[in-house]
Design a protein around this motif. Structure first.
Motif, PDB file in Angstrom:
ATOM      1  N   SER A 136      59.903 -19.131 -97.642  1.00 46.69           N
ATOM      2  CA  SER A 136      58.970 -19.192 -96.528  1.00 46.69           C
ATOM      3  C   SER A 136      58.188 -17.880 -96.468  1.00 46.69           C
ATOM      4  O   SER A 136      58.571 -16.888 -97.081  1.00 46.69           O
TER       5      SER A 136
ATOM      6  N   ALA B 273      52.791 -24.952 -89.548  1.00 47.11           N
ATOM      7  CA  ALA B 273      53.925 -24.032 -89.480  1.00 47.11           C
ATOM      8  C   ALA B 273      53.598 -22.739 -88.761  1.00 47.11           C
ATOM      9  O   ALA B 273      54.495 -21.959 -88.466  1.00 47.11           O
TER      10      ALA B 273
ATOM     11  N   SER C 188      51.991 -20.571 -85.549  1.00 46.89           N
ATOM     12  CA  SER C 188      51.636 -20.648 -84.126  1.00 46.89           C
ATOM     13  C   SER C 188      51.583 -19.245 -83.541  1.00 46.89           C
ATOM     14  O   SER C 188      52.096 -18.284 -84.122  1.00 46.89           O
TER      15      SER C 188
ATOM     16  N   GLY D  33      52.762 -16.347 -81.513  1.00 46.88           N
ATOM     17  CA  GLY D  33      54.037 -15.860 -81.008  1.00 46.88           C
ATOM     18  C   GLY D  33      53.818 -15.004 -79.777  1.00 46.88           C
ATOM     19  O   GLY D  33      52.741 -15.007 -79.179  1.00 46.88           O
TER      20      GLY D  33
ATOM     21  N   VAL E 253      53.263 -16.347 -85.765  1.00 49.82           N
ATOM     22  CA  VAL E 253      54.552 -16.501 -86.438  1.00 49.82           C
ATOM     23  C   VAL E 253      54.522 -17.753 -87.310  1.00 49.82           C
ATOM     24  O   VAL E 253      53.768 -18.691 -87.056  1.00 49.82           O
TER      25      VAL E 253
ATOM     26  N   ASP F  29      56.921 -20.766 -88.840  1.00 46.05           N
ATOM     27  CA  ASP F  29      58.184 -21.481 -88.702  1.00 46.05           C
ATOM     28  C   ASP F  29      58.735 -21.746 -90.105  1.00 46.05           C
ATOM     29  O   ASP F  29      58.150 -22.531 -90.864  1.00 46.05           O
TER      30      ASP F  29
ATOM     31  N   ARG G 285      61.065 -23.511 -91.092  1.00 45.67           N
ATOM     32  CA  ARG G 285      61.450 -24.916 -91.297  1.00 45.67           C
ATOM     33  C   ARG G 285      60.264 -25.764 -91.721  1.00 45.67           C
ATOM     34  O   ARG G 285      60.433 -26.849 -92.253  1.00 45.67           O
ATOM     35  N   ARG G 286      59.037 -25.273 -91.473  1.00 53.01           N
ATOM     36  CA  ARG G 286      57.832 -26.040 -91.813  1.00 53.01           C
ATOM     37  C   ARG G 286      57.015 -25.418 -92.951  1.00 53.01           C
ATOM     38  O   ARG G 286      56.165 -26.078 -93.525  1.00 53.01           O
ATOM     39  N   CYS G 287      57.270 -24.155 -93.254  1.00 44.14           N
ATOM     40  CA  CYS G 287      56.475 -23.472 -94.289  1.00 44.14           C
ATOM     41  C   CYS G 287      56.933 -23.885 -95.680  1.00 44.14           C
ATOM     42  O   CYS G 287      58.092 -23.742 -96.044  1.00 44.14           O
TER      43      CYS G 287
ATOM     44  N   HIS H 289      64.522 -16.234 -96.102  1.00 46.99           N
ATOM     45  CA  HIS H 289      64.437 -17.667 -96.429  1.00 46.99           C
ATOM     46  C   HIS H 289      64.010 -17.876 -97.880  1.00 46.99           C
ATOM     47  O   HIS H 289      62.931 -18.413 -98.142  1.00 46.99           O
TER      48      HIS H 289
END
Length: 85
Positions: free
Chosen positions: A2, A23, A25, A27, A32, A34, A36-38, A65
């Motif tokens: 990520s 991914a 947004s 912050g 930032v 995310d 989990r989405r990158c 990550h």
């Protein structure tokens, strides 16, 4: 792996719309990503679009990550399945 936006971010808002996985947004103080989405745009583009459009070069690999190309592609497929459901 990520990606991560570092403290050099100037909140210019060009990276968020460039992300095909939503991914990125706003912050608390800077944008930032995310993890989990990158997917580093794997499956969409040859290089991460946030890095391409960032005017201050504040986006780095996130050492917390680590992911292979295959893992990023699998993450993309999972994201696509989630959005189709």
């Amino acid at each position: 792996m990520s990606l991560l936006i570092n403290q050099l971010c100037i909140n210019c808002d060009v990276c968020a719309p460039a992300c095909p996985n939503d991914a990125i947004s706003q912050g608390e103080t800077i944008y930032v990503i995310d993890p989990r989405r990158c997917t580093e745009c794997v499956g969409h583009h040859d290089e991460p679009q946030c890095v391409v459009v960032c005017p201050v070069e504040c986006i780095d690999p996130d050492p917390a990550h680590p992911e292979s190309h295959e893992q990023l592609l699998a993450k993309l497929l999972n994201l696509q399945q989630e959005s189709a459901a």
